[in-house]
Design an enzyme around this catalytic site. Structure first.
Site, PDB file in Angstrom:
ATOM      1  N   ARG A  36       0.842  -1.197   0.000  1.00 20.18           N
ATOM      2  CA  ARG A  36       0.000   0.000   0.000  1.00 20.18           C
ATOM      3  C   ARG A  36       0.876   1.245   0.000  1.00 20.18           C
ATOM      4  NH1 ARG A  36      -3.923   1.858   4.854  1.00 20.18           N
ATOM      5  NH2 ARG A  36      -5.447   3.077   3.688  1.00 20.18           N
TER       6      ARG A  36
ATOM      7  N   PHE B 176       1.181  10.522   2.371  1.00 18.64           N
ATOM      8  CA  PHE B 176       0.635   9.957   3.606  1.00 18.64           C
ATOM      9  C   PHE B 176       1.570   8.902   4.178  1.00 18.64           C
ATOM     10  CE2 PHE B 176      -2.980   7.112   5.399  1.00 18.64           C
ATOM     11  CZ  PHE B 176      -2.632   7.464   6.701  1.00 18.64           C
TER      12      PHE B 176
ATOM     13  N   GLN C 177       2.991   1.273   3.364  1.00 24.56           N
ATOM     14  CA  GLN C 177       2.655   0.221   4.323  1.00 24.56           C
ATOM     15  C   GLN C 177       3.154  -1.122   3.820  1.00 24.56           C
ATOM     16  OE1 GLN C 177      -1.456   0.170   5.535  1.00 24.56           O
ATOM     17  NE2 GLN C 177      -1.355  -1.911   6.370  1.00 24.56           N
TER      18      GLN C 177
ATOM     19  N   ASN D 114      -2.600  -1.362  12.388  1.00 29.99           N
ATOM     20  CA  ASN D 114      -3.488  -2.192  13.205  1.00 29.99           C
ATOM     21  C   ASN D 114      -4.914  -2.111  12.677  1.00 29.99           C
ATOM     22  OD1 ASN D 114      -4.827   0.132  14.325  1.00 29.99           O
ATOM     23  ND2 ASN D 114      -3.169   0.347  15.816  1.00 29.99           N
TER      24      ASN D 114
ATOM     25  N   PHE E  29       3.903   0.844   8.962  1.00 24.48           N
ATOM     26  CA  PHE E  29       3.924   1.864   7.922  1.00 24.48           C
ATOM     27  C   PHE E  29       4.973   2.910   8.250  1.00 24.48           C
ATOM     28  CE2 PHE E  29       0.685   3.273  10.934  1.00 24.48           C
ATOM     29  CZ  PHE E  29       0.897   4.644  11.062  1.00 24.48           C
TER      30      PHE E  29
ATOM     31  N   LEU F 276      -3.166  10.302  13.726  1.00 26.10           N
ATOM     32  CA  LEU F 276      -2.903   8.914  14.101  1.00 26.10           C
ATOM     33  C   LEU F 276      -2.323   8.778  15.505  1.00 26.10           C
ATOM     34  CD1 LEU F 276      -1.341   7.610  10.765  1.00 26.10           C
ATOM     35  CD2 LEU F 276      -3.719   7.462  11.509  1.00 26.10           C
TER      36      LEU F 276
ATOM     37  N   HIS G 295      -1.909   4.580  16.984  1.00 19.59           N
ATOM     38  CA  HIS G 295      -0.894   3.679  16.445  1.00 19.59           C
ATOM     39  C   HIS G 295       0.413   3.907  17.198  1.00 19.59           C
ATOM     40  CE1 HIS G 295      -3.198   2.492  12.772  1.00 19.59           C
ATOM     41  NE2 HIS G 295      -3.761   3.680  12.989  1.00 19.59           N
TER      42      HIS G 295
END
Length: 212
Positions: free
Chosen positions: A100, A105, A108, A148, A159, A168, A172
């Site tokens: 990903r 951003f 991942q 997660n 990531f 976030l 995370h």
């Protein structure tokens, strides 16, 4: 998987007809950034990243915040070195992909089970609890954090941020960071890979990984 002492010069020799050579990715002497991280009490691991068949992008070095997130870091470290065994076989990130990529951003990876973001595993069991959500934040590009599916569902996926992502924070676990500017350049190369949706159109693969 590679595990070497900090004062060793490391070279990786690929067998004929196997992965592309990563010669030239390793410096001729101790890396001062690595040594400084170790002096801080942290660990340093690496990913040698390739694109498709035969294109080596380079090496991403990651400093792990061992003192602040010891359990999370040890899980990640063992998946980098291959120390964790499943059915007597080294299990971890080698040959897995970044599945990903969302420009601006994060990238991942870590799903070496299914390769699509659905796989979960840790060295402690299927998942493990959040550890220290307070000390480190998603404050800048290059922060290493646990992916997660909700609170206390950490596993093998992770990531790396491409920008500050403060929404976030508290959700995370940030347990490391990209070590240096050369490594961040490789992260940016990963960010630039063409995607369909958020899936790289060409496999973005961890060719080799380990601890420095």
């Amino acid at each position: 998987f590679i595990n070497c002492k900090p004062n060793q010069t490391m070279s990786i020799i690929a067998p004929a007809n196997s992965i592309p050579s990563t010669a030239g990715l390793v410096s001729s002497g101790p890396d001062p950034n690595v040594m400084q991280a170790i002096e801080r009490g942290n660990a340093v691991v690496f990913f040698d990243v390739g694109l498709g068949e035969g294109v080596v992008l380079g090496r991403i070095k990651l400093e792990l915040f061992v003192k602040d997130c010891p359990k999370t870091c040890e899980n990640f470290r063992q998946f980098c070195t291959g120390e964790f065994l499943q059915n007597e076989q080294p299990t971890g990130y080698k040959n897995s992909t970044f599945h990903r990529v969302i420009k601006g951003f994060m990238i991942q990876g870590g799903d070496f089970l299914n390769g699509n973001g659905t796989g979960k595993m840790s060295i402690y069991g299927p998942t493990f609890a959040d550890e220290n959500l307070e000390t480190h934040k998603h404050s800048q590009p290059g922060m290493l954090s646990c992916a997660n599916s909700g609170a206390n569902t950490n596993g093998c996926q992770f990531f790396i941020t491409l920008a500050a992502t403060d929404w976030l924070d508290g959700k995370h676990v940030v347990f490391g960071k990209v070590l240096d500017s050369d490594s961040m350049l490789i992260v940016r190369k990963c960010e630039a890979v063409p995607v369909q949706g958020s899936k790289p159109q060409v496999p973005l693969r961890i060719l080799q990984c380990g601890e420095l």
